[in-house]
Design a protein around this motif. Structure first.
Motif, PDB file in Angstrom:
ATOM      1  N   ASP A 180       0.828  -1.205   0.000  1.00 57.55           N
ATOM      2  CA  ASP A 180       0.000   0.000   0.000  1.00 57.55           C
ATOM      3  C   ASP A 180       0.865   1.259   0.000  1.00 57.55           C
ATOM      4  O   ASP A 180       1.897   1.319   0.671  1.00 57.55           O
ATOM      5  N   GLU A 181       0.418   2.261  -0.758  1.00 56.23           N
ATOM      6  CA  GLU A 181       1.044   3.577  -0.737  1.00 56.23           C
ATOM      7  C   GLU A 181       0.207   4.469   0.161  1.00 56.23           C
ATOM      8  O   GLU A 181      -1.001   4.626  -0.047  1.00 56.23           O
ATOM      9  N   TYR A 182       0.845   5.072   1.163  1.00 51.79           N
ATOM     10  CA  TYR A 182       0.114   5.773   2.208  1.00 51.79           C
ATOM     11  C   TYR A 182       0.062   7.274   1.965  1.00 51.79           C
ATOM     12  O   TYR A 182       1.056   7.896   1.612  1.00 51.79           O
ATOM     13  N   SER A 183      -1.098   7.813   2.220  1.00 51.21           N
ATOM     14  CA  SER A 183      -1.401   9.219   1.937  1.00 51.21           C
ATOM     15  C   SER A 183      -1.296  10.072   3.187  1.00 51.21           C
ATOM     16  O   SER A 183      -1.054   9.588   4.301  1.00 51.21           O
ATOM     17  N   ASP A 220      -3.904   8.837   5.610  1.00 50.70           N
ATOM     18  CA  ASP A 220      -3.448   7.653   6.342  1.00 50.70           C
ATOM     19  C   ASP A 220      -2.486   8.019   7.465  1.00 50.70           C
ATOM     20  O   ASP A 220      -2.532   7.435   8.554  1.00 50.70           O
ATOM     21  N   GLN A 247       7.530   6.297   3.809  1.00 50.75           N
ATOM     22  CA  GLN A 247       6.142   6.587   3.477  1.00 50.75           C
ATOM     23  C   GLN A 247       5.608   7.652   4.447  1.00 50.75           C
ATOM     24  O   GLN A 247       6.228   7.960   5.474  1.00 50.75           O
ATOM     25  N   SER A 248       4.417   8.171   4.149  1.00 50.13           N
ATOM     26  CA  SER A 248       3.859   9.236   4.991  1.00 50.13           C
ATOM     27  C   SER A 248       3.686   8.779   6.431  1.00 50.13           C
ATOM     28  O   SER A 248       3.903   9.557   7.373  1.00 50.13           O
ATOM     29  N   HIS A 263      -4.978  12.843  -0.620  1.00 51.32           N
ATOM     30  CA  HIS A 263      -4.557  11.540  -1.130  1.00 51.32           C
ATOM     31  C   HIS A 263      -3.081  11.517  -1.545  1.00 51.32           C
ATOM     32  O   HIS A 263      -2.589  10.489  -2.028  1.00 51.32           O
ATOM     33  N   THR A 264      -2.372  12.615  -1.388  1.00 52.31           N
ATOM     34  CA  THR A 264      -0.975  12.695  -1.816  1.00 52.31           C
ATOM     35  C   THR A 264      -0.113  11.701  -1.054  1.00 52.31           C
ATOM     36  O   THR A 264      -0.258  11.526   0.157  1.00 52.31           O
ATOM     37  N   THR A 265       0.793  11.040  -1.768  1.00 50.69           N
ATOM     38  CA  THR A 265       1.688  10.035  -1.188  1.00 50.69           C
ATOM     39  C   THR A 265       3.128  10.335  -1.570  1.00 50.69           C
ATOM     40  O   THR A 265       3.398  11.159  -2.454  1.00 50.69           O
ATOM     41  N   ASN A 266       4.050   9.640  -0.927  1.00 52.14           N
ATOM     42  CA  ASN A 266       5.434   9.602  -1.383  1.00 52.14           C
ATOM     43  C   ASN A 266       5.608   8.421  -2.335  1.00 52.14           C
ATOM     44  O   ASN A 266       4.834   7.460  -2.310  1.00 52.14           O
ATOM     45  N   VAL A 297       5.411  14.159   1.036  1.00 53.59           N
ATOM     46  CA  VAL A 297       4.707  14.221   2.321  1.00 53.59           C
ATOM     47  C   VAL A 297       5.726  14.041   3.432  1.00 53.59           C
ATOM     48  O   VAL A 297       6.458  13.049   3.461  1.00 53.59           O
TER      49      VAL A 297
END
Length: 511
Positions: free
Chosen positions: A323-326, A329, A373-374, A466-469, A477
């Motif tokens: 999962d890519e975290y926003s 999240d 990740q965020s 919804h922006t992620t790294n 983020v």
């Protein structure tokens, strides 16, 4: 503008900060081990094959204890396959993959020592039982002079591993689990395995399996029955919980920690009821040894376990639930950490699942980079700054309506006081999407001094919730300075932007 008032009193504490609540989890699942923490041939790999770029991020994350090797994986695992020179290739039914066993107990213990984390070892009580659990403790912890301890020495570790923390299986109430049990079956098995393991090493601490989640049909009754059998033999009962946003209901998702609070408080009540009924002297504490945001439904992508299984393809370490975290999240994860801290008098262990690649704060690519990740940031800052004692927080906040939890505070808070360093740390989440929140903190028993840290994670310029790294945008983020924090006398005031997580640390003097 929304408003919240927080009152902290130096004489009203929950208890000491349990450092083990900043734990993580390494399972033989997807790319958590292979190309995650272990990748011989990677440009940063050391002579044991450990990725040093990942190790650097693990140390920055601040994980204190890491659970291993599962998870669902452990219920079909023979620990002997991962030690010694001859390592058989096996099918892992839990995640429908091929396990090479190139990485096992010795490698994990070596890695943990480099990473500076405590080992939390799980035993297989699914397809195996009392003797295999007892034998693993002897292999790992007995000094020498027996076949098993001497086998460890022959395999390269003269000194015992001295593993103190052990899980008695994993999610044994789940029908998805290999060797799943009824509560009576598991309670008796856990009781007897615990007795046998303690006869080898009486110093160990043992975690019994609680319900896999609070939505299980046997939740509550499971804990009551299991502890009815094993209460005197175990130290902790486990909790697992994963959360995601459903059908665009961001309001309920941002309030997910309300459910975590309920879960924790329900298990505490059940454990204490068993204590009273059995006239036991000790308390059973909680090990929240799997928790995170995990998008289990609504994303029928190729990396989902059921898709891999349906395809009938057996691969070595395929991509699974990466999962890519926003920003959203990350704020939710910050509230989970607040919940764990607020219940730190009984939640003594917690493990965010998992550490690398698999629903993880750290991502890596084979032969390539590793990045944060965020959700990395709330964990790392809370682990670094939550020291001393946990303060009781009295919060009066504007509220908002949710479909699942009715009205919920817009501002969620936890706080700690490090008397030795003379510092109070505040961890705050603002769940609102539309307007700033003005927060006033009343300090009773202290005089506020210099603000030593003020940082915030929120929607970046040009982004949205919804922006992620990502590999090619690793810093979209992250944390930035939180301006405008004022500390004077017995009060602190600050402003939180919409959808944000923040940390404020300040020096205090006794009033």
């Amino acid at each position: 503008m929304s408003r919240a008032r927080v009152t902290l009193d130096r004489d009203f504490v929950v208890g000491a900060v349990p450092r083990r609540i900043f734990g993580s989890f390494v399972e033989h699942m997807g790319r958590c081990v292979y190309t995650g923490i272990y990748e011989p041939g990677h440009p940063t790999a050391d002579d044991q094959g450990f990725r040093r770029d990942v190790l650097d991020l693990v140390k920055e994350l601040g994980a204190t204890v890491v659970r291993y090797p599962g998870g669902n994986f452990v219920s079909g695992y023979a620990w002997e396959d991962g030690v010694g020179p001859d390592r058989p290739r096996r099918l892992d039914g839990a995640w429908h993959t091929v396990e090479t066993n190139a990485f096992g107990l010795h490698e994990f213990v070596d890695w943990s020592r480099v990473a500076g984390v405590e080992v939390m070892e799980a035993v297989n009580l699914g397809t195996r039982g009392v003797e295999e659990a007892r034998a693993l403790v002897e292999y790992a912890n007995h000094p020498g002079g027996t076949e098993l301890s001497d086998r460890r020495r022959k395999n390269g570790h003269e000194d015992p591993f001295d593993i103190r923390l052990w899980c008695l299986g994993n999610e044994m109430d789940g029908p998805w689990q290999m060797g799943a049990k009824t509560a009576d079956e598991y309670g008796r098995l856990a009781q007897e395995a615990a007795k046998a393991m303690r006869l080898v090493d009486p110093r160990i601490e043992l975690v019994a399996c609680g319900s896999s989640n609070s939505g299980m049909p046997t939740f509550g009754a499971w804990e009551q029955t299991v502890l009815g059998h094993a209460y005197d033999q175990v130290d902790y009962v486990s909790l697992h919980a994963y959360y995601q946003e459903h059908d665009g209901d961001h309001a309920s998702f941002l309030a997910s920690a309300v459910d975590m609070d309920y879960f924790i408080e329900s298990v505490v009540a059940t454990a204490d009821a068993v204590r009273a009924k059995g006239k036991h002297k000790k308390h059973i504490d909680l090990s929240f040894d799997e928790w995170n945001v995990w998008y289990q439904s609504g994303l029928d992508t190729e990396d989902q376990p059921h898709v891999i299984e349906k395809a009938g393809i057996w691969k070595e370490h395929p991509r699974i639930i990466e999962d890519e975290y926003s920003v959203t999240d990350a704020v939710v994860v910050g509230t989970f950490l607040n919940s764990l801290l607020r219940h730190g008098d009984r939640v003594k262990i917690a493990n965010q699942a998992q550490l690398v690649n698999v629903i993880a704060p750290i991502r890596s690519e084979e032969g390539g980079p590793a990045w944060r990740q965020s959700i990395f940031w709330p964990f790392a800052r809370t682990a670094a700054l939550a020291r001393g004692v946990i303060l009781r927080t009295a919060v009066t906040s504007d509220r908002y309506d949710t479909a699942r939890f009715d009205a919920v505070d817009l501002v969620d808070v936890s706080a700690t006081w490090d008397e030795e360093r003379g510092r109070v740390a505040l961890f705050l989440a603002h769940r609102g999407l539309d307007e700033d929140a003005e927060v006033t903190v009343d300090l009773r028993g202290w005089t506020a001094g210099r603000v030593t840290r003020a940082e915030v994670l929120t929607v970046p310029e040009g982004g949205d919730r919804h922006t992620t790294n990502a590999q090619d945008a690793q810093d979209r983020v992250g944390l930035r300075p939180l301006d405008g924090v004022r500390a004077e006398g017995g009060a602190v005031t600050l402003g939180l932007p919409p959808l944000s997580w923040a940390v404020v640390e300040l020096e205090v003097a006794l009033a």
